[in-house]
Design a protein around this motif. Structure first.
Motif, PDB file in Angstrom:
ATOM      1  N   THR A   1       0.636  -1.117  -0.030  1.00 32.49           N
ATOM      2  CA  THR A   1       0.066   0.037  -0.096  1.00 32.49           C
ATOM      3  C   THR A   1       0.853   1.104   0.049  1.00 32.49           C
ATOM      4  O   THR A   1       1.137   1.812   0.955  1.00 32.49           O
ATOM      5  N   PRO A   2       1.298   1.830  -0.971  1.00 32.09           N
ATOM      6  CA  PRO A   2       2.351   2.948  -1.144  1.00 32.09           C
ATOM      7  C   PRO A   2       1.452   4.210  -0.819  1.00 32.09           C
ATOM      8  O   PRO A   2       2.227   5.172  -0.512  1.00 32.09           O
ATOM      9  N   ARG A   3       0.034   4.378  -0.868  1.00 32.78           N
ATOM     10  CA  ARG A   3      -0.655   5.666  -0.480  1.00 32.78           C
ATOM     11  C   ARG A   3      -1.467   5.341   0.430  1.00 32.78           C
ATOM     12  O   ARG A   3      -2.329   4.273   0.585  1.00 32.78           O
ATOM     13  N   ASP A   4      -1.593   6.302   1.693  1.00 34.40           N
ATOM     14  CA  ASP A   4      -2.644   6.123   2.505  1.00 34.40           C
ATOM     15  C   ASP A   4      -4.223   6.421   1.839  1.00 34.40           C
ATOM     16  O   ASP A   4      -4.240   7.425   1.008  1.00 34.40           O
ATOM     17  N   LEU A   5      -4.993   6.102   2.731  1.00 38.05           N
ATOM     18  CA  LEU A   5      -6.537   6.315   2.239  1.00 38.05           C
ATOM     19  C   LEU A   5      -7.285   7.029   3.485  1.00 38.05           C
ATOM     20  O   LEU A   5      -7.094   6.317   4.409  1.00 38.05           O
ATOM     21  N   LEU A   6      -7.775   8.088   3.445  1.00 39.69           N
ATOM     22  CA  LEU A   6      -8.798   8.600   4.273  1.00 39.69           C
ATOM     23  C   LEU A   6      -9.960   8.549   3.877  1.00 39.69           C
ATOM     24  O   LEU A   6     -10.554   9.005   2.945  1.00 39.69           O
ATOM     25  N   VAL A   7     -10.782   7.792   4.583  1.00 37.20           N
ATOM     26  CA  VAL A   7     -12.250   7.451   4.349  1.00 37.20           C
ATOM     27  C   VAL A   7     -13.026   8.506   5.156  1.00 37.20           C
ATOM     28  O   VAL A   7     -12.792   8.494   6.431  1.00 37.20           O
ATOM     29  N   VAL A   8     -13.805   9.439   4.561  1.00 33.99           N
ATOM     30  CA  VAL A   8     -14.708  10.291   5.341  1.00 33.99           C
ATOM     31  C   VAL A   8     -16.108  10.150   5.563  1.00 33.99           C
ATOM     32  O   VAL A   8     -16.628   9.742   4.425  1.00 33.99           O
ATOM     33  N   VAL A   9     -16.736   9.916   6.734  1.00 34.08           N
ATOM     34  CA  VAL A   9     -17.880   9.776   7.035  1.00 34.08           C
ATOM     35  C   VAL A   9     -18.637  10.626   7.426  1.00 34.08           C
ATOM     36  O   VAL A   9     -18.494  11.218   8.703  1.00 34.08           O
ATOM     37  N   GLY A  10     -19.282  11.532   6.587  1.00 34.94           N
ATOM     38  CA  GLY A  10     -20.018  12.811   6.997  1.00 34.94           C
ATOM     39  C   GLY A  10     -21.497  12.605   7.668  1.00 34.94           C
ATOM     40  O   GLY A  10     -22.092  11.607   7.698  1.00 34.94           O
ATOM     41  N   GLY A  11     -22.004  14.010   8.361  1.00 38.59           N
ATOM     42  CA  GLY A  11     -23.063  13.694   8.665  1.00 38.59           C
ATOM     43  C   GLY A  11     -24.054  14.327   7.869  1.00 38.59           C
ATOM     44  O   GLY A  11     -23.908  14.265   6.842  1.00 38.59           O
ATOM     45  N   GLU A  12     -25.081  15.060   8.437  1.00 39.45           N
ATOM     46  CA  GLU A  12     -26.152  15.667   7.513  1.00 39.45           C
ATOM     47  C   GLU A  12     -25.684  16.695   6.816  1.00 39.45           C
ATOM     48  O   GLU A  12     -26.224  16.966   5.697  1.00 39.45           O
ATOM     49  N   LYS A  13     -25.011  17.676   7.435  1.00 39.77           N
ATOM     50  CA  LYS A  13     -24.614  18.938   6.910  1.00 39.77           C
ATOM     51  C   LYS A  13     -23.019  18.568   6.227  1.00 39.77           C
ATOM     52  O   LYS A  13     -21.969  19.220   6.934  1.00 39.77           O
ATOM     53  N   VAL A  14     -22.710  18.391   5.011  1.00 36.35           N
ATOM     54  CA  VAL A  14     -21.414  17.962   4.660  1.00 36.35           C
ATOM     55  C   VAL A  14     -21.293  19.241   3.671  1.00 36.35           C
ATOM     56  O   VAL A  14     -21.935  19.442   2.760  1.00 36.35           O
TER      57      VAL A  14
END
Length: 203
Positions: free
Chosen positions: A94-107
């Protein structure tokens, strides 16, 4: 909800979760589960989540019901972070990091523009927790389910019926009792702060 986002991220292959700074109770719950059932898994409390996303140097995947279908983009996400070959949970591949964003109602709209991938799981309204679980399982192609947990002091004994928790250092699947029923240990949503909750993929 915030607590369950963290627990799901831990269980299904992420290496950390970043909570808003007002989610202290959720952070403590996830840390407690990690201490008892193993890791590694880190929990951070930050008040600059927008800056984290904006300045992140890896790949950003934003989970939203308005995004492209997960089954259409999962291969592109794996390729972008280097999970398109070898063991999906092996950090060396895995050469690159992954950021997974879990948003709320007001994104904010800026998140949609910053994300490398806006990903929808069914494009239907449902739980952010369910979306994160499906996304991570698709990302790792099920390999995260066989993960070995380090530094645990207890583990669940898989069985068709019953609820058995044993000492983590007990050998075999038929030895030792030494555990308590853990049903309900992770219940409760903590103290809010859903907007911008993010989990980073294992690196």
């Amino acid at each position: 909800m915030t607590t369950h986002v963290g627990l799901t991220a831990r269980a299904l292959g992420a290496d950390r979760v970043i909570f808003p700074d007002n989610a202290g109770q959720s952070a403590e719950t996830v840390r407690d589960i990690t201490d008892r059932f193993g890791g590694p898994f880190a929990v951070e409390l930050r008040d600059d989540q927008k800056a984290i996303v904006r300045n992140f140097e890896g790949v950003v995947a934003h989970l939203t019901m308005y995004g492209e279908r997960v089954q259409d983009v999962e291969g592109d996400v794996r390729e972008a972070v280097g999970l398109d070959g070898g063991d999906a949970t092996d950090g060396a591949s895995t050469p690159r990091d992954l950021l997974v964003v879990v948003g709320g109602e007001k994104v904010p709209w800026a998140l949609y523009e910053r994300a490398d991938f806006n990903v929808g799981v069914t494009n239907q309204p449902h739980s952010e927790v369910a979306g994160l679980a499906v996304f991570l399982d698709r990302l790792f192609e099920g390999a995260e389910l066989d993960r070995e947990w380090e530094h645990a002091d207890r583990r669940v004994l898989p069985e068709a019926t019953g609820k058995t928790v044993i000492d983590a250092d007990t050998e075999g699947d038929d030895g030792g009792e030494g555990g308590a029923d853990t049903e309900g240990d992770a219940e409760g949503d903590g103290d809010g702060g859903e907007d911008g909750t993010a989990a980073t993929g294992r690196d």
